[in-house]
Design an enzyme around this catalytic site. Structure first.
Site, PDB file in Angstrom:
ATOM      1  N   THR A 111       0.911  -1.138   0.000  1.00 22.20           N
ATOM      2  CA  THR A 111       0.000   0.000   0.000  1.00 22.20           C
ATOM      3  C   THR A 111       0.940   1.174   0.000  1.00 22.20           C
ATOM      4  O   THR A 111       2.128   0.994   0.254  1.00 22.20           O
ATOM      5  CB  THR A 111      -0.868  -0.039   1.286  1.00 22.20           C
ATOM      6  OG1 THR A 111      -2.087  -0.710   1.018  1.00 22.20           O
ATOM      7  CG2 THR A 111      -1.208   1.316   1.862  1.00 22.20           C
TER       8      THR A 111
ATOM      9  N   VAL B 226     -13.939  -3.570   2.843  1.00 21.94           N
ATOM     10  CA  VAL B 226     -13.505  -2.172   2.929  1.00 21.94           C
ATOM     11  C   VAL B 226     -12.141  -2.111   3.618  1.00 21.94           C
ATOM     12  O   VAL B 226     -11.951  -2.666   4.703  1.00 21.94           O
ATOM     13  CB  VAL B 226     -14.552  -1.325   3.691  1.00 21.94           C
ATOM     14  CG1 VAL B 226     -14.064   0.106   3.854  1.00 21.94           C
ATOM     15  CG2 VAL B 226     -15.882  -1.340   2.943  1.00 21.94           C
TER      16      VAL B 226
HETATM   17  N1  ASP Z   1      -3.974  -1.946   4.686  1.00 23.60           N
HETATM   18  C1  ASP Z   1      -4.340  -2.402   3.359  1.00 23.60           C
HETATM   19  C2  ASP Z   1      -5.648  -3.125   3.431  1.00 23.60           C
HETATM   20  O1  ASP Z   1      -5.859  -3.927   4.322  1.00 23.60           O
HETATM   21  C3  ASP Z   1      -3.325  -3.292   2.731  1.00 23.60           C
HETATM   22  C4  ASP Z   1      -1.916  -2.842   2.847  1.00 23.60           C
HETATM   23  O2  ASP Z   1      -1.571  -1.957   3.569  1.00 23.60           O
HETATM   24  O3  ASP Z   1      -1.115  -3.438   2.152  1.00 23.60           O
HETATM   25  O4  ASP Z   1      -6.461  -2.929   2.571  1.00 23.60           O
END
Ligand code: ASP
Length: 317
Positions: A180, A209
């Site tokens: 992310t 979500v």
């Molecule tokens: N936090 C993000 C989610 O759960 C994924 C990530 O940070 O890689 O959608």
């Protein structure tokens, strides 16, 4: 335009299990360093924290290596649905889009919504907004992410999440990870902002979500700003970003707030990372996951956390 304080900047490109090869590490370091250089120079030239955060998020979304914008992971049904949010700390204002498809830069939609009476839109509303703004239709799919998804489908989606960054070796490996992107900036006028953008966990149920478009994953006030990455459900359960920010708002130092929040998270068996800045210019990062892909500019030098592996829960400078 005279700057009143020294700008500070921290960005991340995800957290999760280790990068697979040194090549991957160097490529991520080059990407993050270039982005830090470009965005920090905007801050030095007088850009506001929100402007810097949006530009940083756009650059990270456009890099196919990271799981946001181009290079987003696919959900269980093979579709890309992206989420992004922006919080302007000086205004105390959060905006975001949840599960939007076929746009290039979801963070731009979050920026537009900063000045709208309705500030968080879900999938249908985001699609309507994209049409209203006449955003060109864009396919964020990359071959590597498709390959990763096809392999997962063959293995009946046993992984909990997709790879931390898109690496050629990834599709052959059995490692799970995440990715992310996020940016937190302190501008030359002492204002903070935080932005986060994601393709989600990868292989998730339709309609799931992400924390990235919730305050839990992205939050800023006049006192501190935080962007999170990792298992969204864990971030939501800890209410991580507001928890860190509110502790600072109530008088705790950023270092103490990060340490306390990550110690609690570790006891609770959470799996995530976060980057943070406060209004005094303190920079911090933390992780309960194996790696956090973050880089920062402290006013003098650029540093990163790519090889940070000393067993500590947080770093500080
Ligand atoms: N936090 C993000 C989610 O759960 C994924 C990530 O940070 O890689 O959608």
């Amino acid at each position: 335009m005279t700057l009143q304080v020294q700008p500070k900047l921290i960005v991340h490109g995800g957290a999760g299990s280790s990068l697979h090869g040194k090549g991957g590490l160097e490529a991520v370091r080059n990407s993050l360093t270039k982005i830090i250089e470009e965005v920090y120079s905007l801050l030095v030239r007088g850009a506001t924290a929100s402007e810097a955060v949006v530009r940083g998020c756009q650059l990270l979304e456009d890099d196919p290596r990271f799981n946001a914008g181009t290079g987003s992971v696919l959900q269980s049904d093979g579709q890309i649905r992206m989420s992004a949010s922006l919080m302007d700390g000086s205004l105390g204002r959060f905006s975001g889009v949840i599960n939007v498809s076929r746009v290039k830069n979801p963070i731009e939609m979050a920026l537009f919504l900063q000045n709208s009476p309705d500030r968080v839109l879900s999938d249908y509303g985001s699609a309507e907004l994209a049409r209203e703004l006449q955003l060109p239709t864009y396919n964020a799919l990359t071959d590597l992410r498709l390959k990763e998804w096809m392999q997962e489908r063959e293995e009946n989606f046993h992984k909990s999440m997709a790879g931390v960054v898109a690496e050629p070796e990834l599709a052959e490996s059995s490692h799970a990870g995440r990715g992310t992107i996020g940016v937190v900036a302190l501008d030359g006028y002492g204002q903070l902002a935080a932005g986060t953008s994601t393709g989600g966990k990868g292989f998730e149920r339709i309609g799931r979500v992400s924390d990235s478009a919730m305050p839990a994953g992205n939050y800023a006030t006049k006192y501190a700003g935080v962007s999170c990455t990792g298992i969204g459900e864990d971030i939501i359960d800890e209410c991580l970003a507001p928890k860190i920010v509110i502790r600072v708002t109530d008088g705790m130092s950023l270092k103490e707030s990060m340490l306390r929040s990550f110690t609690e998270a570790s006891k609770n068996g959470r799996d995530f990372g976060a980057i943070a800045l406060d209004a005094t210019g303190a920079i911090s990062y933390g992780k309960t996951s194996e790696v956090l892909l973050a880089a920062y500019h402290n006013g003098d030098t650029i540093g990163d956390t790519l090889e940070w592996n000393d067993g500590e829960l947080i770093g500080y400078c």
